[in-house]
Design a protein around this motif. Structure first.
Motif, PDB file in Angstrom:
ATOM      1  N   GLY A 157      10.460 -20.967  33.366  1.00 38.21           N
ATOM      2  CA  GLY A 157       9.829 -20.598  34.622  1.00 38.21           C
ATOM      3  C   GLY A 157      10.581 -19.529  35.384  1.00 38.21           C
ATOM      4  N   SER A 158      10.064 -19.231  36.575  1.00 43.51           N
ATOM      5  CA  SER A 158      10.634 -18.169  37.404  1.00 43.51           C
ATOM      6  C   SER A 158      10.851 -18.662  38.828  1.00 43.51           C
ATOM      7  N   LEU A 159      11.829 -18.042  39.468  1.00 44.51           N
ATOM      8  CA  LEU A 159      12.096 -18.271  40.888  1.00 44.51           C
ATOM      9  C   LEU A 159      12.569 -16.968  41.503  1.00 44.51           C
ATOM     10  N   ARG A 160      12.321 -16.827  42.779  1.00 48.92           N
ATOM     11  CA  ARG A 160      12.830 -15.671  43.516  1.00 48.92           C
ATOM     12  C   ARG A 160      13.653 -16.163  44.699  1.00 48.92           C
ATOM     13  N   LEU A 161      14.914 -15.800  44.677  1.00 48.19           N
ATOM     14  CA  LEU A 161      15.809 -16.146  45.778  1.00 48.19           C
ATOM     15  C   LEU A 161      15.885 -14.995  46.770  1.00 48.19           C
ATOM     16  N   SER A 162      16.009 -15.352  48.029  1.00 48.35           N
ATOM     17  CA  SER A 162      16.193 -14.355  49.084  1.00 48.35           C
ATOM     18  C   SER A 162      17.425 -14.711  49.897  1.00 48.35           C
ATOM     19  N   CYS A 163      18.050 -13.693  50.449  1.00 49.07           N
ATOM     20  CA  CYS A 163      19.210 -13.903  51.315  1.00 49.07           C
ATOM     21  C   CYS A 163      19.143 -12.876  52.433  1.00 49.07           C
ATOM     22  N   ALA A 164      19.009 -13.370  53.645  1.00 45.36           N
ATOM     23  CA  ALA A 164      18.910 -12.498  54.809  1.00 45.36           C
ATOM     24  C   ALA A 164      20.204 -12.541  55.608  1.00 45.36           C
ATOM     25  N   GLY A 201      25.584  -9.461  46.690  1.00 45.78           N
ATOM     26  CA  GLY A 201      25.544 -10.055  45.364  1.00 45.78           C
ATOM     27  C   GLY A 201      25.147 -11.515  45.377  1.00 45.78           C
ATOM     28  N   TRP A 202      24.914 -12.009  44.180  1.00 47.20           N
ATOM     29  CA  TRP A 202      24.628 -13.421  43.976  1.00 47.20           C
ATOM     30  C   TRP A 202      25.664 -13.994  43.020  1.00 47.20           C
ATOM     31  N   TYR A 203      26.158 -15.156  43.368  1.00 48.65           N
ATOM     32  CA  TYR A 203      27.061 -15.927  42.530  1.00 48.65           C
ATOM     33  C   TYR A 203      26.437 -17.289  42.319  1.00 48.65           C
ATOM     34  N   ARG A 204      26.967 -18.002  41.331  1.00 48.27           N
ATOM     35  CA  ARG A 204      26.492 -19.365  41.139  1.00 48.27           C
ATOM     36  C   ARG A 204      27.635 -20.259  40.706  1.00 48.27           C
ATOM     37  N   GLN A 205      27.464 -21.536  41.001  1.00 47.22           N
ATOM     38  CA  GLN A 205      28.468 -22.523  40.610  1.00 47.22           C
ATOM     39  C   GLN A 205      27.762 -23.766  40.107  1.00 47.22           C
ATOM     40  N   ALA A 206      28.000 -24.068  38.839  1.00 47.47           N
ATOM     41  CA  ALA A 206      27.452 -25.263  38.227  1.00 47.47           C
ATOM     42  C   ALA A 206      28.461 -26.397  38.384  1.00 47.47           C
ATOM     43  N   PRO A 207      27.995 -27.641  38.313  1.00 50.38           N
ATOM     44  CA  PRO A 207      28.910 -28.780  38.448  1.00 50.38           C
ATOM     45  C   PRO A 207      30.065 -28.709  37.459  1.00 50.38           C
ATOM     46  N   GLY A 208      31.273 -28.838  37.962  1.00 52.25           N
ATOM     47  CA  GLY A 208      32.444 -28.843  37.106  1.00 52.25           C
ATOM     48  C   GLY A 208      32.886 -27.486  36.614  1.00 52.25           C
ATOM     49  N   LYS A 256      21.495 -10.531  31.970  1.00 49.00           N
ATOM     50  CA  LYS A 256      20.796  -9.260  31.759  1.00 49.00           C
ATOM     51  C   LYS A 256      19.454  -9.491  31.074  1.00 49.00           C
ATOM     52  N   GLY A 257      18.444  -8.813  31.585  1.00 52.01           N
ATOM     53  CA  GLY A 257      17.114  -8.921  31.005  1.00 52.01           C
ATOM     54  C   GLY A 257      16.295 -10.075  31.532  1.00 52.01           C
ATOM     55  N   ARG A 258      16.947 -11.035  32.182  1.00 53.84           N
ATOM     56  CA  ARG A 258      16.218 -12.180  32.732  1.00 53.84           C
ATOM     57  C   ARG A 258      16.211 -12.162  34.261  1.00 53.84           C
ATOM     58  N   PHE A 259      17.287 -11.665  34.845  1.00 53.42           N
ATOM     59  CA  PHE A 259      17.424 -11.645  36.302  1.00 53.42           C
ATOM     60  C   PHE A 259      17.377 -10.205  36.808  1.00 53.42           C
ATOM     61  N   THR A 260      16.800 -10.033  37.983  1.00 51.31           N
ATOM     62  CA  THR A 260      16.758  -8.714  38.622  1.00 51.31           C
ATOM     63  C   THR A 260      17.185  -8.841  40.075  1.00 51.31           C
ATOM     64  N   ILE A 261      18.192  -8.072  40.453  1.00 54.35           N
ATOM     65  CA  ILE A 261      18.650  -8.065  41.836  1.00 54.35           C
ATOM     66  C   ILE A 261      18.086  -6.836  42.528  1.00 54.35           C
ATOM     67  N   SER A 262      17.726  -6.998  43.782  1.00 53.56           N
ATOM     68  CA  SER A 262      17.228  -5.881  44.583  1.00 53.56           C
ATOM     69  C   SER A 262      17.595  -6.135  46.033  1.00 53.56           C
ATOM     70  N   ALA A 264      16.682  -2.120  55.193  1.00 58.15           N
ATOM     71  CA  ALA A 264      16.074  -2.192  56.529  1.00 58.15           C
ATOM     72  C   ALA A 264      16.007  -3.634  57.023  1.00 58.15           C
ATOM     73  N   LYS A 265      15.905  -4.568  56.096  1.00 60.81           N
ATOM     74  CA  LYS A 265      15.826  -5.988  56.449  1.00 60.81           C
ATOM     75  C   LYS A 265      17.139  -6.720  56.232  1.00 60.81           C
ATOM     76  N   ASN A 266      18.168  -5.998  55.796  1.00 66.18           N
ATOM     77  CA  ASN A 266      19.462  -6.639  55.499  1.00 66.18           C
ATOM     78  C   ASN A 266      19.280  -7.840  54.572  1.00 66.18           C
ATOM     79  N   THR A 267      18.464  -7.661  53.557  1.00 67.25           N
ATOM     80  CA  THR A 267      18.102  -8.762  52.677  1.00 67.25           C
ATOM     81  C   THR A 267      18.328  -8.371  51.218  1.00 67.25           C
ATOM     82  N   VAL A 268      18.826  -9.337  50.457  1.00 70.26           N
ATOM     83  CA  VAL A 268      18.989  -9.160  49.018  1.00 70.26           C
ATOM     84  C   VAL A 268      18.172 -10.228  48.304  1.00 70.26           C
ATOM     85  N   TYR A 269      17.632  -9.859  47.163  1.00 68.95           N
ATOM     86  CA  TYR A 269      16.758 -10.750  46.399  1.00 68.95           C
ATOM     87  C   TYR A 269      17.309 -10.937  44.990  1.00 68.95           C
ATOM     88  N   LEU A 270      16.939 -12.046  44.388  1.00 68.52           N
ATOM     89  CA  LEU A 270      17.242 -12.282  42.988  1.00 68.52           C
ATOM     90  C   LEU A 270      15.997 -12.854  42.336  1.00 68.52           C
TER      91      LEU A 270
END
Length: 122
Positions: free
Chosen positions: A16-23, A35-42, A64-70, A74-80
């Protein structure tokens, strides 16, 4: 100060797909890299992707090839945009911004959001 608020996480099935936003908000003078970082358990926090103010992107190889950052300056927002999600993508995703405030316009600091949970499971 600069505040970052993420949204868009949730539960999704494999493939599936999801779109994350950060304002970003606050007394912002300038936002440099985001940027986007992630942390999995452990596991340690890892870079997912980053983007410069002019749109130059960088991805960790496994994304690469699965995720796109933009970003929308003007909105001070980053997407994933995430597609082809796998169970191993399950983690808390954190937004990061290197930014200078109006009070200290020539001194940039790293700011972090509170994180948003992404769970990939059937």
């Amino acid at each position: 100060q600069v505040q970052l608020v993420e949204s868009g996480g949730g539960l999704v099935q494999p493939g599936g797909s999801l779109r994350l936003s950060c304002a970003a908000s606050g007394s912002i003078f300038r936002i440099n890299d985001m940027g986007w970082y992630r942390q999995a358990p452990g596991k340690e926090r890892e870079l997912v992707a980053s983007i410069t103010r002019i749109g130059t992107t960088n991805y960790t190889d496994s994304m690469k090839g699965r995720f796109t950052i933009s970003r929308d300056n003007a909105k001070n927002t980053v997407y994933l945009q995430m597609s082809g999600l796998k169970p191993e993508d399950t983690a808390i995703y954190y937004c990061n911004a290197n930014a200078a405030t109006i009070r200290l316009p020539f001194q940039a600091y790293d700011y972090w959001g509170q994180g948003t949970q992404v769970t990939v499971s059937s």
